[in-house]
Design a protein around this motif. Structure first.
Motif, PDB file in Angstrom:
ATOM      1  N   VAL A 151      13.511   5.862 -14.740  1.00 23.96           N
ATOM      2  CA  VAL A 151      13.068   4.667 -14.032  1.00 23.96           C
ATOM      3  C   VAL A 151      11.656   4.898 -13.498  1.00 23.96           C
ATOM      4  O   VAL A 151      11.375   5.947 -12.911  1.00 23.96           O
ATOM      5  N   ALA A 152      10.791   3.929 -13.716  1.00 20.06           N
ATOM      6  CA  ALA A 152       9.438   3.976 -13.161  1.00 20.06           C
ATOM      7  C   ALA A 152       9.187   2.678 -12.417  1.00 20.06           C
ATOM      8  O   ALA A 152       9.430   1.592 -12.952  1.00 20.06           O
ATOM      9  N   ILE A 153       8.745   2.784 -11.187  1.00 18.67           N
ATOM     10  CA  ILE A 153       8.456   1.611 -10.369  1.00 18.67           C
ATOM     11  C   ILE A 153       6.996   1.217 -10.578  1.00 18.67           C
ATOM     12  O   ILE A 153       6.093   2.041 -10.430  1.00 18.67           O
ATOM     13  N   ARG A 154       6.765  -0.049 -10.909  1.00 12.00           N
ATOM     14  CA  ARG A 154       5.412  -0.577 -11.049  1.00 12.00           C
ATOM     15  C   ARG A 154       5.091  -1.376  -9.790  1.00 12.00           C
ATOM     16  O   ARG A 154       5.678  -2.430  -9.544  1.00 12.00           O
ATOM     17  N   TRP A 155       4.166  -0.878  -8.993  1.00 12.09           N
ATOM     18  CA  TRP A 155       3.807  -1.500  -7.718  1.00 12.09           C
ATOM     19  C   TRP A 155       2.907  -2.703  -7.975  1.00 12.09           C
ATOM     20  O   TRP A 155       1.833  -2.572  -8.568  1.00 12.09           O
ATOM     21  N   MET A 185      -5.364  -7.731  -0.117  1.00  9.80           N
ATOM     22  CA  MET A 185      -6.328  -7.719  -1.209  1.00  9.80           C
ATOM     23  C   MET A 185      -6.878  -6.310  -1.441  1.00  9.80           C
ATOM     24  O   MET A 185      -7.262  -5.961  -2.563  1.00  9.80           O
ATOM     25  N   ALA A 186      -6.888  -5.492  -0.397  1.00  8.68           N
ATOM     26  CA  ALA A 186      -7.285  -4.099  -0.570  1.00  8.68           C
ATOM     27  C   ALA A 186      -6.294  -3.379  -1.477  1.00  8.68           C
ATOM     28  O   ALA A 186      -6.679  -2.573  -2.336  1.00  8.68           O
ATOM     29  N   ALA A 187      -5.008  -3.677  -1.303  1.00  9.55           N
ATOM     30  CA  ALA A 187      -3.998  -3.082  -2.179  1.00  9.55           C
ATOM     31  C   ALA A 187      -4.178  -3.574  -3.612  1.00  9.55           C
ATOM     32  O   ALA A 187      -4.020  -2.809  -4.574  1.00  9.55           O
ATOM     33  N   VAL A 188      -4.502  -4.861  -3.773  1.00 10.91           N
ATOM     34  CA  VAL A 188      -4.752  -5.397  -5.118  1.00 10.91           C
ATOM     35  C   VAL A 188      -5.957  -4.696  -5.750  1.00 10.91           C
ATOM     36  O   VAL A 188      -5.922  -4.321  -6.930  1.00 10.91           O
ATOM     37  N   ALA A 189      -7.002  -4.503  -4.968  1.00 13.75           N
ATOM     38  CA  ALA A 189      -8.180  -3.799  -5.483  1.00 13.75           C
ATOM     39  C   ALA A 189      -7.824  -2.374  -5.890  1.00 13.75           C
ATOM     40  O   ALA A 189      -8.346  -1.850  -6.891  1.00 13.75           O
ATOM     41  N   ALA A 190      -6.936  -1.747  -5.133  1.00 13.06           N
ATOM     42  CA  ALA A 190      -6.513  -0.383  -5.464  1.00 13.06           C
ATOM     43  C   ALA A 190      -5.831  -0.341  -6.822  1.00 13.06           C
ATOM     44  O   ALA A 190      -5.916   0.662  -7.542  1.00 13.06           O
ATOM     45  N   ALA A 191      -5.146  -1.421  -7.185  1.00 11.56           N
ATOM     46  CA  ALA A 191      -4.480  -1.477  -8.489  1.00 11.56           C
ATOM     47  C   ALA A 191      -5.509  -1.453  -9.618  1.00 11.56           C
ATOM     48  O   ALA A 191      -5.195  -1.028 -10.736  1.00 11.56           O
ATOM     49  N   VAL A 195      -2.377   2.780  -6.912  1.00 14.15           N
ATOM     50  CA  VAL A 195      -2.033   1.729  -5.950  1.00 14.15           C
ATOM     51  C   VAL A 195      -0.835   2.134  -5.107  1.00 14.15           C
ATOM     52  O   VAL A 195      -0.731   1.759  -3.936  1.00 14.15           O
ATOM     53  N   ALA A 196       0.079   2.918  -5.676  1.00 16.12           N
ATOM     54  CA  ALA A 196       1.262   3.342  -4.918  1.00 16.12           C
ATOM     55  C   ALA A 196       0.867   4.235  -3.749  1.00 16.12           C
ATOM     56  O   ALA A 196       1.318   4.037  -2.616  1.00 16.12           O
ATOM     57  N   ALA A 197       0.022   5.225  -4.006  1.00 22.18           N
ATOM     58  CA  ALA A 197      -0.398   6.151  -2.944  1.00 22.18           C
ATOM     59  C   ALA A 197      -1.142   5.401  -1.847  1.00 22.18           C
ATOM     60  O   ALA A 197      -0.936   5.657  -0.655  1.00 22.18           O
ATOM     61  N   TYR A 198      -2.000   4.479  -2.232  1.00 17.87           N
ATOM     62  CA  TYR A 198      -2.766   3.725  -1.247  1.00 17.87           C
ATOM     63  C   TYR A 198      -1.863   2.796  -0.453  1.00 17.87           C
ATOM     64  O   TYR A 198      -1.974   2.705   0.779  1.00 17.87           O
ATOM     65  N   SER A 199      -0.952   2.122  -1.132  1.00 17.15           N
ATOM     66  CA  SER A 199      -0.043   1.204  -0.441  1.00 17.15           C
ATOM     67  C   SER A 199       0.825   1.952   0.550  1.00 17.15           C
ATOM     68  O   SER A 199       1.077   1.463   1.662  1.00 17.15           O
ATOM     69  N   ARG A 200       1.282   3.128   0.186  1.00 20.72           N
ATOM     70  CA  ARG A 200       2.088   3.927   1.116  1.00 20.72           C
ATOM     71  C   ARG A 200       1.302   4.239   2.381  1.00 20.72           C
ATOM     72  O   ARG A 200       1.843   4.183   3.491  1.00 20.72           O
ATOM     73  N   ARG A 201       0.044   4.565   2.221  1.00 25.68           N
ATOM     74  CA  ARG A 201      -0.787   4.873   3.394  1.00 25.68           C
ATOM     75  C   ARG A 201      -1.015   3.631   4.249  1.00 25.68           C
ATOM     76  O   ARG A 201      -1.015   3.704   5.478  1.00 25.68           O
ATOM     77  N   LEU A 202      -1.219   2.490   3.606  1.00 25.95           N
ATOM     78  CA  LEU A 202      -1.363   1.253   4.358  1.00 25.95           C
ATOM     79  C   LEU A 202      -0.089   0.940   5.132  1.00 25.95           C
ATOM     80  O   LEU A 202      -0.135   0.569   6.313  1.00 25.95           O
ATOM     81  N   LEU A 209      -8.275   5.278   4.428  1.00 28.67           N
ATOM     82  CA  LEU A 209      -6.966   5.403   3.794  1.00 28.67           C
ATOM     83  C   LEU A 209      -7.089   5.484   2.278  1.00 28.67           C
ATOM     84  O   LEU A 209      -6.326   6.197   1.620  1.00 28.67           O
ATOM     85  N   ALA A 210      -8.070   4.786   1.720  1.00 27.10           N
ATOM     86  CA  ALA A 210      -8.312   4.867   0.276  1.00 27.10           C
ATOM     87  C   ALA A 210      -8.740   6.275  -0.107  1.00 27.10           C
ATOM     88  O   ALA A 210      -8.272   6.841  -1.101  1.00 27.10           O
ATOM     89  N   GLN A 211      -9.628   6.856   0.687  1.00 27.58           N
ATOM     90  CA  GLN A 211     -10.095   8.205   0.393  1.00 27.58           C
ATOM     91  C   GLN A 211      -8.949   9.212   0.484  1.00 27.58           C
ATOM     92  O   GLN A 211      -8.862  10.139  -0.320  1.00 27.58           O
ATOM     93  N   GLU A 212      -8.047   8.995   1.440  1.00 29.13           N
ATOM     94  CA  GLU A 212      -6.880   9.873   1.556  1.00 29.13           C
ATOM     95  C   GLU A 212      -5.979   9.760   0.329  1.00 29.13           C
ATOM     96  O   GLU A 212      -5.265  10.705  -0.016  1.00 29.13           O
TER      97      GLU A 212
END
Length: 202
Positions: free
Chosen positions: A32-36, A97-103, A108-115, A135-138
Motif C-alpha cells: 500500500v502506498a498513500i498518495r498525499w 497552498m503551501a502544501a500544494v506547492a510542495a507537491a 509533500v508528505a514530509a512537508y505536510s506532516r511538519r505543517l 518547515l519546508a527546509q526541515e
C-alpha cells in the motif's frame, strides 16, 4: 506493485491532523502506498455544492467546541499531542497552498506532516511565510522557492486538478481516502479502511 490510496486532506482540519498520524500504520499493512493530495476543504465543498458549515451549524457535531473536544479524545487515543491553533490568526488558504506547492517540489508528505505538527501538535499562534520556509527546509525542500510558488498559476492549476479528481472520485469532505473505487471519509472510518486493506492483503 503497491496499491495506491489517494489521501485528500486540508492542513486546517483537526480530523486530517488525526488521520495523517495513522498513515504509516496503513502503509505497514503491505503493498500500500498513500498518495498525499492537499486541497482547500472549502473549495471541495463548494465544488460539490454542499457544506455543513454555512450559516447556522446543521448539527452539534459541527460546532467548534464539540469538534475540539472530540479531536482531543482521538489524539489521546492515538497517543499524539493536540493543541488548538489560533484559528482566526492563520491564513489557512495560504498554508494549504503551501502544501500544494510542495507537491510540485518533492516530498509533500514530509512537508505536510511538519505543517500539521506545527499547527496542531504545538498549537500554532500564527503561521507566516517565515514558518512556511523553515518547515519546508526541515522537510528537505527549497523554502524560499516554495513560498514564491504559492500564487503561481501552475500551483493554482494543480490545486484545481486535485479538486476535480476528488469530486470525480466521490469525495465530499476531508479527510478522504480513496482506493479500489471506494471512498472512506473521516478519521473515524480509518478502521474500515484498514479492514478493507487487510482483507485484500489476506
Amino acid at each position: 506493485m503497491a496499491r495506491i490510496v489517494e489521501f485528500y486532506y486540508a492542513i486546517g482540519s483537526r480530523y486530517c491532523y488525526l488521520a495523517q498520524s495513522q498513515v504509516a500504520r496503513l502503509e505497514a499493512i503491505g503493498h500500500v502506498a498513500i498518495r498525499w493530495r492537499p486541497l482547500l476543504s472549502e473549495a471541495l465543498m463548494r465544488a460539490r455544492g454542499l457544506t455543513p458549515f454555512q450559516d447556522k451549524a446543521v448539527s452539534v457535531q459541527y460546532l467548534p467546541e464539540y469538534r475540539s473536544e472530540d479531536a482531543g479524545r482521538w489524539a489521546a487515543y492515538y497517543g499524539i499531542p493536540y493543541r488548538e491553533p489560533a484559528w482566526k490568526s492563520i491564513d489557512w488558504r495560504r498554508v494549504n497552498m503551501a502544501a500544494v506547492a510542495a507537491a510540485r517540489l518533492g516530498d509533500v508528505a514530509a512537508y505536510s506532516r511538519r505543517l500539521f505538527d506545527f499547527a496542531f501538535g504545538l498549537g500554532a499562534k500564527a503561521i507566516d511565510d517565515g514558518d512556511l520556509i523553515r518547515l519546508a527546509q526541515e522537510a528537505g525542500l527549497d523554502g524560499k522557492r516554495l513560498v514564491a510558488m504559492l500564487d503561481d498559476p501552475e500551483t493554482q492549476d494543480l490545486h484545481q486538478r486535485t479538486i476535480d479528481d476528488a469530486v470525480a472520485a466521490g469525495a465530499f469532505g476531508v479527510p478522504t481516502f480513496v482506493v479500489d473505487g471506494e471512498v472512506f471519509w473521516g478519521n473515524d472510518r480509518l478502521i474500515l479502511l484498514q479492514h478493507h486493506l487487510q482483507q485484500d492483503a489476506a
